[in-house]
Every structure is written in C-alpha cells, then in structure tokens.
Scaffold this motif. Sequence first.
Motif, PDB file in Angstrom:
ATOM      1  N   UNK A  66     -14.395   4.556 -11.177  1.00  0.00           N
ATOM      2  CA  UNK A  66     -14.533   3.315 -11.960  1.00  0.00           C
ATOM      3  C   UNK A  66     -15.393   3.568 -13.203  1.00  0.00           C
ATOM      4  N   UNK A  67     -16.522   4.234 -12.984  1.00  0.00           N
ATOM      5  CA  UNK A  67     -17.453   4.442 -14.099  1.00  0.00           C
ATOM      6  C   UNK A  67     -16.816   5.289 -15.196  1.00  0.00           C
ATOM      7  N   UNK A 102     -19.553  -0.087  -6.614  1.00  0.00           N
ATOM      8  CA  UNK A 102     -19.429  -0.721  -7.940  1.00  0.00           C
ATOM      9  C   UNK A 102     -19.477   0.298  -9.079  1.00  0.00           C
ATOM     10  N   UNK A 103     -20.284   1.339  -8.920  1.00  0.00           N
ATOM     11  CA  UNK A 103     -20.338   2.350  -9.982  1.00  0.00           C
ATOM     12  C   UNK A 103     -19.813   3.695  -9.471  1.00  0.00           C
ATOM     13  N   UNK A 159     -12.347   3.827 -20.844  1.00  0.00           N
ATOM     14  CA  UNK A 159     -11.458   2.697 -21.106  1.00  0.00           C
ATOM     15  C   UNK A 159      -9.983   3.043 -20.890  1.00  0.00           C
ATOM     16  N   UNK A 160      -9.713   3.916 -19.898  1.00  0.00           N
ATOM     17  CA  UNK A 160      -8.334   4.391 -19.703  1.00  0.00           C
ATOM     18  C   UNK A 160      -7.495   3.438 -18.842  1.00  0.00           C
ATOM     19  N   UNK A 218     -12.625   3.871 -16.173  1.00  0.00           N
ATOM     20  CA  UNK A 218     -12.548   2.545 -16.782  1.00  0.00           C
ATOM     21  C   UNK A 218     -13.697   2.307 -17.752  1.00  0.00           C
ATOM     22  N   UNK A 219     -14.927   2.398 -17.270  1.00  0.00           N
ATOM     23  CA  UNK A 219     -16.051   1.964 -18.102  1.00  0.00           C
ATOM     24  C   UNK A 219     -16.350   2.942 -19.241  1.00  0.00           C
TER      25      UNK A 219
END
Lengths: 436, 424
Positions: free
Chosen positions: B286-287, B281-282, B294-295, B290-291
């Motif tokens: 992803x972290x 999840x992290x 925000x790409x 995206x998080x």
Amino acid sequence: MTSEIITCRDAGTGDICYRILHPAGLEIRVMEMPDFSTAYAQFGTKFGAVYRRFRLPESGQTVDLPAGTAHYLEHKLFEKEDGDVAKKFALLGASDNAFTDFDRTVYYFRTQQNYYEALALLLEFVQTPYFTAESVERERNIILQELMEALDDPADRNFEQMLEGLYHVFPLHPHILGTAESIRQITADTLLQSHRAFYNLHNMVLCCAGNVRVQEILEVADRCLIPAPEMQAEAVFPQEPAHPVTSRRLCRMPVGKTQFSIGFKSRPAAGLARLRDSLLASLTADLLIGSAAPLYQKLLHAGLLNDTFDTDCFAGDGWFIVLFEGESDQPEAVLQALCDEIRRMQTDGIDEALFAVLKRAAYGDSIIGMNNPESACTAMLDAYIWGCDAPFDRTALLAELTAADVQRCLRERFCSDSVCLSVIEPESPGKEESEL
Amino acid sequence: MPETMLGNGIRYTEIHDPKFRSCLLTLQFHIPRDRISAPVHALLPDVLTASSAEFPSVNAMTLQLESLYAADFIAKLSLCGDAAVIDFTASWLDDAYALNGEQITEPVLRLVTGALLHPNAENGAFRDPEFRICKQNLLDDIDCEQNDKRSYALRQAAALTFSGEPAAIPAHGFRPEAEQITASQAYAVWQEILRKAFIEIAAVTPAPKPQIAEILKARFSGLNRQPVPVRFEAPSPIRTEIRIESEIMPVGQTKLVLTYKYEHISREVMLMLCSILGWIADSLLFTNLRERCGLCYYCLLSHAAFKHTLFIDIGIDAANTDAVRKAVAEQIHALQAGDFTDDMMQKAILRYAFQAAAASDTISDLAMQQLLRLRRGDPRSPQEIADAMRKVTRADIAEAATQLRPDTVFVLRAEQEEAEPDDI
C-alpha cells in the motif's frame, strides 16, 4: 464544559441512546454496549456528492464545486504534515477508514483497545486539514484509478444511468467520485474551501457505540473539539422537475446477461416523514414483487427474473426513488408486469395477511439490526443525517403502518409516468446503441 | 467451547453469549471436488434453500421465514484447498423478542432440517419448476462471471496457478457440465453427501438451547452415515518457471494478478508476513505502490492457506504493468531483506488481536471463527496465536519470505490501453 445530555430509550429492547449537544457545536450520540468487546466511532458531516453549490450569506457569493469534491476531500484529509494518519490508528490497534455517499462523508474507526486515544485522533484529524498542491496532485491518479474501476462495474454503471434518466438537474449524477474531467479541476483550494464550509461542527455528528462510556467520550470531546462559529455556508440545490428525463436508458458493457434497474421517482420527504415513507415504500415494493409475493414467483417461473432480483428505497434530502434491480433477458416485460401489478393492487386492494407478515419481518430486522456496535453506530448516524432524534423510531413507525398507507404510497410513489428503466446489455459486435 | 458428536462424523459446538438477541445455526458439509461434480455442488445450496417438501416454492419458503420475524436461511459453497464446504446457515430472532410469546427457534429448526433431509423431491429427483429455476440461476451465474472484473481476474489467475489440480475448477464449475445436470443426478449427489460428508455444526445462542442438539441428533440419526474425511491441506506444486498469460477485455482498467507459492511457513509467521506485505494500514504494498508511486487505487493481498499460495491483485493503467510488477517484486525483496519497521510488526499483532475480538461481537463471525479453527486443525485460541505472533522475529519473517516463489502473472488488459482517462 457543560453538555446537555438527552436520553432516548427504545421501549421494546430497553436500548438507550444518549444525545449530547456539545458547547463546541457538535451533536454527539452514544450507545453504551458494555457486553461487547469492541467499540466504534463515526464522525460525519452533511457534505456528500450532491453538495455541489453553496452560498455564503454575508457576501451572497455562490460557490460551485466540481463533481467529486466531497470524495476527493475524504481521501486527502487522512494526509497530515507528518504522514498518513492511518499509521497512528494502526499503532493504537485501531482500524480506520472513511466513505463518501450522496449526502454525507463519514470518518470512522473501530478498536478493542485505546478507544479514547483513537477518538482524540479522529476528532483532531478531521478538524484540521493539511493540503498541499503536491499532495493533492499525487492523489489525482489514485482517484482516477478508483473511477476507472467504478466505471467498469456494471451495477454501478446501471445505477448511475438510472439516476441520469430520472433527474434533470439535481446532482445525483455524475458518479460520487466525479468524472475524469471534474477530478482534474479539483485543487487544494477547492478542498480547503469545502472543508471550511461544511466541516463545521454545527453540521456534523459524532456517533460512538460499543464498549464505551459517555463521560469519557465527553472528556475527549471537551479536550479536542475546536469551538465552531455558527454555520455560514448554505447548501443550494437546483429546482428539480417532478417528471423524469426519460423513461428508458441503455448502454452496453461486457456483462454475461442483461441487467436492469427500474426507478420510480417521487417527491422528496424530510425528517421522520422520510423515514416513515421509506419504510412504507420498501414494504409496498415487497408486497408487489418481493420474494414472498405471487408476482415474483410468476416471473421466476416464466424465466423473466432470476435470484439476483432485489428491491430497495433510496432517499435523501431532495430525492426519493423506489428501486427494482436484477437480471433479465426481457426487462421491458418485467416493467410491464410490475406496472400491471401496481394497477391491480390499487383496484383489488392489498393482501392483508402478507402485509402483516412483512411488518413482522421488518420488526425482527430492526431488533437484530441494532445488536452490534457497528450497526448501532451507523443507525445513530443515519438518524442524524435524516433529521431524526434517535435510531429507535423504526419500530414504532412500522407498527403504525396500515393498508390505507400502502394505497397512498402506491398512488404517490409508484406512478407509471415517473419511471425510468435503465438497461445494461451484453456487448456484441455490430450492435448499435439506442435500440431500446 | 466443548465439541460433541451428534452422530457418525457429525460434530457439534454450541456457544452461548447473552449479549446477542438472535440465534445462529451453521451446518457445514465437507466434500471433495472434481470437474463433473463441481457445478452440482454449486447448485445444491440454491436448490436446498429455495424450497422443501414442506414449503415447496420460493414463495412458500420466504413466507415462512418472514413470518418467523425475518428468519434467514442461506447457503453457499466455499472452496478450501482442493476440497469444498457447503455451508447452510440459519439465523433468527431469539424467542424472548417475539411480540406474542410465540416460538421461533423450533419452527426454524424444523424448516432447516426439513430442507436438508426432506427436500422438494419425488421419485429420486428434485421437483420442477423449482429445480429448473435454480439450474438456470447457476447457468446465469456462470455467464455473469465476467461482470465483476476483479473477481474474474482472480479466478483466471487461480485456474492458471492451480492448473491440473481440483482447486483450478471455478466455484460454479464449467458451463458444459452445468448444462448436463439432471434433477435426479443432483438429488443422488445430495444423498451421497448426506451419507459421506463430514458435518461440522456450530450454534450460537444467547442462552443454552438443548433442543437444538436434541433435534439435530434425532433428525440425522435416520441417515446411514459412512463419512469419508476430506483433506483440506493441499499445497500446490512449486513451478520452476513463471507462467504469464493475458486476456483483452473492453474495460477501462487493467487488472494484474500475481501469485506466489511457498513450501511451509508456520501460521504465526505467515500472519506476520502477510500483514507487513499487504494487510496493515502502512503495508509495503500500500505504502509503495499506492501512496509513494500513485500506481493504483487498490492493491490487495489474499492468502490461500490450504494451497500455500499468495495472490496479489491490483487495478492499474495498462501502460504501468511492467512498473507495477517491478514494484511488487521490490516489496518481496524488502521482506526478504528484513527491510520493515518494528512498528509494522507491532501493528500486525494489534490487527490480528482486533480482528479476533471483533469476531466475538458478531454472531456469524463468532460461529465462523470456531468452525475455521476446527477446519484448520489448529486448537490454539486467538490469544495463543497472538502470543505466538509476538515471538516471531524479523529474521523468521525474512527467512519465510525467501520461500516465496513467483508462480503466475495474469493480466486482464483493458482493450484501449492507450486511452486517456478523458476517453472513459
């Protein structure tokens, strides 16, 4: 706290679904499946993409929400002051996620261990929003990227275009994600307001299935549920005309072959009647042109259909559509053949033997469909959203369906003046739109 | 789960679990690939499940399956390394649930073995019009490969990454070869597969059903089997220079695919590495992509284990292509530097343990878990693999990450890259 527990039993399989009306206001549905090693939980609210307007009875104030609000809220609810809640689920060995549909938003996890700790986390994070202007802003580009991906998907685009052709004002469109413009209008206040209105426990359901026990679930619920006041917000839906907007929609995209989506619009139904009519409409669609029907074979041999063809029934609070989707170089000919077959079946009657076979097949599907914690959980949540007491109604309803019901369904739900044919044609330079 | 041999190169496993209300039978044929045979292999699953000598049309076949309480008989082709597997799977309601006490298992077995051993053919060729329809389905599939932009970009990246190797041939093959397929050629290829392919079979049932093995053994005994083993493990050669290609398409979102190759990394270390990089999840990807930046909305990692290759695919704004490439490279560097938390390592093990447990709760996943274990040649149970993952250290992962060599960059570029989202 004392909860009332209602036991619903499936006569055929012996499966039991417990319905609990928790004093905090939440309905809880549980299926104990001790032979399975995993367990699921779904925490859902009756707030999806079609919920675009609501009224607060005390003030009489009407609030309009930008398209895509329910989905944006789903994204942002995972973020808390101390970071993303997904990390906490992962540390428990649980896998969490969420989805937004037209009529619901659902948060869920699945796990093999630490189920009740993960359940507490699920209940807590969905009930306690934490939005800041900065974090809402940061999410915007991510959601715009998600929208771009959806708009590049021809199946998604065709479905949306068909809904635009069928519904004048009922908010089945734009896309569940909204539009670039509406997504830009959503603020932290919008999300908070929506959460207060629709994430009320009286408007929500918790479904648990798998290797779980009712009593332990109730202990977590007693500890974690924040008693909710009576539901205040009243969803407001516009009055939708019976006839479609248009009978034809067309656009062009980079696809390899023409795609079509035929939708028959008819009056919506509610509760058990909707479930019954959905089952009936699906069976009727299969009698007309499912892969066991002669018309399917005929169109296949004529090269008018290929193996992508499928039928479906798409219904909710305020809409009812029977769908036929696939690829064909001649979608008009497919629609014509389908309408001819509807008329023929109304005149000549249905193939009773095929009807019996399809009913038996639907029975088989429903028995197998509940034999897994994830699908059992989803079936319980579907039943709640649709206003049904238990997930076991399907089998009994199927057994009752008759040829006369099919004839009624053909008359009421397959009207040739309530149809829209949506087509996605391959892009080719120099070709103008709206030729259809 | 003891395996038994039902014939020369025909291995059978039967798993019993009383919690299931249905049965499942999977037959997998292991086959080598080349440019000519690829579209025939892609065609056979459709041809052999659409009809048979006993049920000679789609209507007849569907009607029989529906009358058996919606029994299912499907097939697919999967690429594995430089080879492929044709997988035929039937699933059906257990006899105990038939409304009138009728048999379901034996008619399904008859249907499946009939379809494979007595297909809808005459004079050494599949019969028309069913063959013609299936061939047209294949040509339509090839034409529609661009419909799903993400899959299309991944296929293009695979073709570049594995250039010159059988794995570069797309699952459906190429259109010119597909157009040339004849009913007799396809029939001959199937007969050769029946003779030469190693056949791996798994059945999952609520209670022992000895008739499954008996019927399969009896039916397959008529074949003159001369199986030729297929090797799935086929590491792709590591390149010295990165290959960069792009294609423009009138879409809203640009797709970026990056591939990395390695020489040898053990399975448990690779499971840890992939989890930390992209699966938990992290995860680092992803972290950070995206998080934090925000790409993107999605940033996915997949592992072609038999080819020793990782694929990272991302949907992005075209203007951010360089920034995203840089951000991905930074995450690989973070792995190489051991810059990840103990929590992430723990989550990787928990994720694997959950997936193994979840597989045992679904009849199809349970069969697939067993078949993959045999295909990989890794006799360890999921528990033993989880134990091995617990012994993997941060240094093991960092060292393995230093093996990752960037191989290919493929960009499916949105035509109007300057367009604002308002314009879509």
